[in-house]
Motif scaffolding. Structure first.
Motif, PDB file in Angstrom:
ATOM      1  N   ASN A 137      49.748   1.980 -13.130  1.00 41.15           N
ATOM      2  CA  ASN A 137      49.330   1.023 -14.145  1.00 41.15           C
ATOM      3  C   ASN A 137      48.161   1.629 -14.907  1.00 41.15           C
ATOM      4  O   ASN A 137      47.213   2.135 -14.295  1.00 41.15           O
ATOM      5  CB  ASN A 137      48.897  -0.295 -13.518  1.00 41.15           C
ATOM      6  CG  ASN A 137      50.049  -1.198 -13.134  1.00 41.15           C
ATOM      7  OD1 ASN A 137      50.259  -2.244 -13.721  1.00 41.15           O
ATOM      8  ND2 ASN A 137      50.816  -0.784 -12.137  1.00 41.15           N
ATOM      9  N   THR A 173      45.770  -2.011 -19.041  1.00 37.83           N
ATOM     10  CA  THR A 173      46.665  -3.115 -18.681  1.00 37.83           C
ATOM     11  C   THR A 173      46.481  -3.577 -17.241  1.00 37.83           C
ATOM     12  O   THR A 173      47.034  -4.597 -16.845  1.00 37.83           O
ATOM     13  CB  THR A 173      48.139  -2.709 -18.868  1.00 37.83           C
ATOM     14  OG1 THR A 173      48.446  -1.600 -17.990  1.00 37.83           O
ATOM     15  CG2 THR A 173      48.422  -2.301 -20.309  1.00 37.83           C
ATOM     16  N   LEU A 174      45.696  -2.856 -16.446  1.00 39.17           N
ATOM     17  CA  LEU A 174      45.555  -3.151 -15.020  1.00 39.17           C
ATOM     18  C   LEU A 174      44.416  -4.123 -14.756  1.00 39.17           C
ATOM     19  O   LEU A 174      43.297  -3.932 -15.243  1.00 39.17           O
ATOM     20  CB  LEU A 174      45.313  -1.850 -14.247  1.00 39.17           C
ATOM     21  CG  LEU A 174      45.072  -1.957 -12.738  1.00 39.17           C
ATOM     22  CD1 LEU A 174      46.289  -2.524 -12.015  1.00 39.17           C
ATOM     23  CD2 LEU A 174      44.712  -0.584 -12.163  1.00 39.17           C
ATOM     24  N   SER A 222      55.073  -2.253 -15.689  1.00 37.09           N
ATOM     25  CA  SER A 222      53.999  -1.430 -16.244  1.00 37.09           C
ATOM     26  C   SER A 222      54.567  -0.437 -17.248  1.00 37.09           C
ATOM     27  O   SER A 222      55.783  -0.386 -17.491  1.00 37.09           O
ATOM     28  CB  SER A 222      53.278  -0.692 -15.116  1.00 37.09           C
ATOM     29  OG  SER A 222      54.171   0.181 -14.454  1.00 37.09           O
ATOM     30  N   ASP A 223      53.684   0.354 -17.839  1.00 34.39           N
ATOM     31  CA  ASP A 223      54.135   1.422 -18.726  1.00 34.39           C
ATOM     32  C   ASP A 223      55.068   2.355 -17.966  1.00 34.39           C
ATOM     33  O   ASP A 223      54.979   2.478 -16.733  1.00 34.39           O
ATOM     34  CB  ASP A 223      52.929   2.210 -19.248  1.00 34.39           C
ATOM     35  CG  ASP A 223      52.052   1.391 -20.179  1.00 34.39           C
ATOM     36  OD1 ASP A 223      52.608   0.701 -21.052  1.00 34.39           O
ATOM     37  OD2 ASP A 223      50.816   1.428 -20.026  1.00 34.39           O
ATOM     38  N   CYS A 233      51.856   6.687 -16.004  1.00 31.52           N
ATOM     39  CA  CYS A 233      51.972   5.493 -16.856  1.00 31.52           C
ATOM     40  C   CYS A 233      51.606   5.886 -18.283  1.00 31.52           C
ATOM     41  O   CYS A 233      50.508   5.590 -18.743  1.00 31.52           O
ATOM     42  CB  CYS A 233      51.090   4.350 -16.347  1.00 31.52           C
ATOM     43  SG  CYS A 233      49.429   4.840 -15.806  1.00 31.52           S
ATOM     44  N   GLY A 274      53.994  -4.325 -12.859  1.00 30.77           N
ATOM     45  CA  GLY A 274      52.730  -4.414 -13.569  1.00 30.77           C
ATOM     46  C   GLY A 274      51.806  -5.411 -12.900  1.00 30.77           C
ATOM     47  O   GLY A 274      52.253  -6.441 -12.372  1.00 30.77           O
ATOM     48  N   PRO A 328      48.833  -7.009 -14.447  1.00 29.40           N
ATOM     49  CA  PRO A 328      47.880  -7.277 -15.540  1.00 29.40           C
ATOM     50  C   PRO A 328      46.899  -8.373 -15.163  1.00 29.40           C
ATOM     51  O   PRO A 328      47.064  -9.067 -14.146  1.00 29.40           O
ATOM     52  CB  PRO A 328      48.800  -7.735 -16.673  1.00 29.40           C
ATOM     53  CG  PRO A 328      49.948  -8.389 -15.966  1.00 29.40           C
ATOM     54  CD  PRO A 328      50.155  -7.574 -14.719  1.00 29.40           C
TER      55      PRO A 328
END
Length: 646
Positions: A240, A244-245, A469-470, A530, A575, A577
Motif C-alpha cells: 500500500n 493511500t495507507l 491497493s495500487d 504499489c 487496500g 485506506p
C-alpha cells in the motif's frame, strides 16, 4: 560482505538509549537483555473439548490461497467434510506457482519473492506439522539499499534475540545511518511519533490514527531519516502506498515486523518455488484427510435462505464459462475506438458499437497485450501477435484471445460474459453447513454478485466498501552473465521510480541455481510493490522501466543479453485506506454460517502478509470448531501491544 558501520565511531548501549530518549525504558518492560519473550497465545481452549468432529458436517472453502488452504487444512484434520474450490488452474493465490518455458528449459514461475519471517508463528506451526522445514533456507541477513549512497548507506538487518527497547538499541549500534535518523524528543511531533510507534494497541491506535494517511502524518516536523530508512520501505512492503495507507495500519504493520517482534528481520526463503515448497504439501495433507480440492472452478450461484447459505452451484473447466462478471473502466489506456476495462493482467477491450470484447491476457504466458497502430494486439513480453478480433497471427502463443460480450452496463463498469462458453464444463452443486469465503477483494466482491435469496444487507454493504491497493508488478529476467553483489540475496531498494526490491533467484532456488551453474547466467527479479498506474499505464512501460533500472542497480549487467523476460502484474491486493478499519469485516459475517478469511479481514492481533492470510484462515476454522463444540487450535501472535501509552 563488508561491515557498513565501520566508518562510524562505536556506540555503547547506554549511549544508544540516550540517543533514542528511552534511558528508563528497560525498567518499564518485562523483558531483559537476555530473556527472549515467547509468542502470545491469542486463542487457547480453557475447556476440555473433543479434538475431532464426528457428525460429518460439510464445509465449502472458496479460494485456494494461503487463507483458504489454512482453513481447509485445519478443518480436514478435525473430521469435517471439506471441499475447496479454486478459480485458477493452480492453488496458492498470491503464492501460486505455474510452469513457464525459457528456451528448452522449464521453470516454475511465481508472483514474486516471498520472505518467511521468524515471527510468522502460525505459518511456521503448519510447516512443522507438515514436516517440511527442509523446504526452507535461511537467507542470513536482509539489506536495504539506497539509490543515493551519499545520502544513506545500506542498512543490514539480522536475526535478533531481544525485544523492545533492546532491539532498537541493537539497531542503533549497527546502523551506519544512526546519526541521520533525525530524532529529537524535545520536539512535540517527534515525541508523538515515538509514542505512536512504541504504544500500539487495538483498537486505541486505530481510533487515533486510522483517519489519516501515512503521507499526511509525516508532513511537517517528522524525523526525515526515520521515514526514509524505515517508515517508507515498511509502508510500501505492505503493498500500500503512503498516500493511500492508513497510519493506524502502518503502525500495526510496524509493530508486527519490528517493535513487537523479538525475532529480528532476517528471514527464510524457499528452496524451490512456493508451490512445490509450501502449497503442494498443504494440499496433500487436505486430500490425505479426505478433503476434496477442485480447481478451474467458477461459482455460478450461492443460494441463501433465511440468512444462511444452503448450497454452492459451480462450473468446472477453463475460464470460458457462462458466469458473468463485472469489471471497472480503465481510463489510463490511450483512447481509441475501443473501451478498456480492468487492470494488470486482467484487462479487456470492448468495442462500444458492437458490445463485443476481448480478453487482453496473452494465451502464451499471461502478459497483457497492447493494441498496435494497425489494430492488431502485441504481447510486450514474448512477441505473440493477434489480429483485431483476437485471432492468433504469430509468436509463441497457441490459442486465440478469449472473446466476451457485454451483458450489462452500470456507471463506470460493464458486465461481461464469455461469447463462446466451453462445451465440456462440468456442473455441480455442493450442500454446505458452513462456508469459508477466502478469496481476494475482487473475488469476494464478485462472489457477492452470485448470492441469491435472503441474507443480511449489512454483509453486502461491508463487502462493497472493501478496496484494492495500487497494482504491483514483478519483472524477472534471465541473463547470459552473472555479476558481483555484496548485499543480501533479497534486498529492499529505495529511490527508484518503479523498483522496490531485487531478488537473486540464481542464488536462492534450486531450479535457477542449476540453470546458472550450467549456463553461467543469472536470474534476477525486480518487484514494484504499489506503483501508480498513471505513471506506468501499460505493461510495455513496466518492462522497459524495470530493465532500465536493473542496469542502474547492477551496472555490471549493461551489455548483457536478456534471454527471457517474465512479467507478473496484478491489482488484487487488499487496500487499507483511512477510515476503513471500523467497517472492515471480521472473521464471522452477518450471514449466519459464512466465515471470512484473507488479508482483508479485520484481525484481532498484529500480523501481516502471509502470516495474516494463514492466521485469518485458522481463525475462520476456529469459529466453526467452536460452534460445533470442538477444541480450537491455539493461535499465536507477537506481543499484541506496545509498552508505552499513546
Amino acid at each position: 560482505m563488508s561491515d557498513d558501520n565501520t566508518s562510524l565511531p562505536p556506540i555503547s548501549r547506554r549511549s544508544a538509549l540516550k540517543l533514542l530518549g528511552v534511558g528508563a525504558a528497560g525498567s518499564m518492560v518485562g523483558y531483559t537483555r537476555f530473556a527472549k519473550p515467547h509468542p502470545t497465545i491469542h486463542q487457547q481452549e480453557s475447556l476440555d473439548l473433543p479434538r475431532y468432529h464426528s457428525q460429518g458436517k460439510k464445509v465449502v472453502v472458496i479460494g485456494g490461497g494461503l487463507a483458504g488452504l489454512a482453513a481447509a487444512y485445519e478443518l480436514s484434520q478435525r473430521g469435517f467434510q471439506v471441499t475447496l474450490l479454486e478459480k485458477a488452474p493452480q492453488l496458492g493465490g498470491k503464492v501460486a506457482s505455474w510452469k513457464i518455458n525459457v528456451g528448452d528449459d522449464e521453470f516454475m514461475m511465481e508472483h514474486g519473492f516471498h520472505g518467511f519471517f521468524p515471527q510468522y508463528y502460525n505459518l511456521k506451526s503448519l510447516v512443522s506439522e507438515l514436516s517440511i522445514n527442509d523446504n526452507f533456507q535461511s537467507l542470513d541477513f536482509y539489506s536495504l539499499v539506497f539509490k543515493d549512497p551519499d545520502r544513506y548507506r545500506p542498512e543490514v538487518f539480522r536475526p535478533s534475540n531481544t525485544a523492545f527497547p533492546w532491539n532498537i538499541v541493537d539497531l542503533a549500534i549497527s546502523s551506519p545511518n544512526r546519526l541521520r535518523w533525525g530524532i529529537n524528543l524535545t520536539k512535540i511531533k517527534h515525541l508523538e511519533v515515538f509514542h505512536a510507534i512504541t504504544g500500539f494497541k487495538i483498537p486505541r491506535t486505530y481510533d487515533t490514527y486510522d483517519t489519516i494517511t501515512v503521507a499526511d502524518w509525516v508532513r511537517g516536523e517528522f524525523p526525515q531519516g526515520l521515514y526514509d530508512l524505515y517508515f517508507l520501505p515498511f509502508a510500501k512492503s505492505s503493498l500500500n502506498a503512503p498516500d493511500t495507507l492508513s497510519t493506524g495500519e502502518l503502525l500495526q504493520f510496524f509493530h508486527f515486523y519490528f517493535f513487537g517482534n523479538p525475532e529480528g528481520l532476517a528471514f527464510n526463503g524457499t528452496v524451490d518455488d512456493m508451490g512445490t515448497s509450501l502449497v503442494q504439501p498443504i494440499a496433500a495433507a487436505i486430500r490425505a484427510n479426505g478433503g476434496q480440492i477442485l480447481t478451474d472452478v467458477s461459482v455460478s450461484e450461492i443460494q441463501c435462505q433465511d440468512n444462511k447459505i444452503q448450497a454452492i452451484a459451480y462450473q468446472q473447466g477453463d475460464e470460458q464459462t457462462d458466469v458473468p462478471f463485472w469489471t471497472k473502466k480503465n481510463e489510463l489506456i490511450a483512447a481509441d475506438s475501443l473501451e478498456y476495462y480492468g487492470a494488470g493482467d486482467a484487462m479487456y477491450a470492448v468495442n462500444p458499437e458492437t458490445e463485443e470484447g476481448l480478453s487482453l491476457t496473452c494465451t502464451h504466458q499471461g502478459c497483457t497485450v497492447g493494441r498496435q497502430p494497425d489494430g492488431s494486439f502485441l504481447c510486450p513480453c514474448h512477441g505473440a501477435r493477434y489480429d483485431a478480433n483476437g485471432k492468433r497471427l504469430s509468436g509463441p502463443a497457441q490459442r486465440d484471445l478469449p472473446q466476451f460480450k457485454v451483458q450489462d452496463r452500470e456507471a463506470d463498469q460493464v458486465q461481461l460474459v464469455a461469447e463462446n462458453p466451453s462445451n465440456d464444463l462440468q456442473r455441480g452443486t455442493l450442500a454446505a453447513d458452513y462456508v469459508v469465503l477466502a478469496t481476494d477483494v475482487p473475488g469476494t466482491r464478485h462472489l457477492f454478485t452470485r448470492l441469491v435469496g435472503d441474507r443480511d444487507p449489512e454483509a453486502q454493504r461491508k463487502v462493497d466498501q472493501l478496496v484494492v491497493s495500487d497494482p504491483f508488478a514483478v519483472g524477472r529476467f534471465w541473463l547470459d552473465r552473472d555479476f558481483p553483489w555484496e548485499h543480501s540475496k533479497f534486498a529492499s531498494l529505495s529511490g527508484y521510480a518503479l523498483t522496490d526490491s531485487i531478488t537473486l533467484y540464481h542464488q536462492i532456488q534450486t531450479q535457477f541455481k542449476d540453470w546458472a551453474a550450467r549456463t553461467g547466467g543469472s536470474v534476477v527479479e525486480l518487484h514494484a510493490y504499489c506503483y501508480k498506474e498513471k505513471e506506468f499505464p501499460t505493461q510495455e512501460a513496466l518492462l522497459a522501466t524495470f530493465e532500465q533500472e536493473l542496469y542502474e542497480i547492477v551496472p555490471e549487467l549493461k551489455g548483457a543479453t536478456v534471454i527471457h523476460r517474465q512479467l507478473v502484474n496484478q491489482k488484487n491486493f487488499s487496500g487499507y485506506p483511512p477510515n476503513s478499519y471500523g467497517d472492515r469485516p471480521t472473521t464471522e459475517s452477518e450471514i449466519s454460517n459464512l466465515m471470512y478469511a484473507g488479508d482483508w479481514v479485520k484481525m484481532p492481533f498484529p500480523c501481516g502478509l502471509m502470516e495474516r492470510a494463514i492466521s485469518s484462515g485458522l481463525l475462520a476454522a476456529n469459529s466453526i470448531l467452536q460452534r460445533e463444540g470442538v477444541q480450537r487450535r491455539p493461535i499465536l501472535s507477537v506481543n499484541p501491544e506496545g509498552v508505552f501509552k499513546i
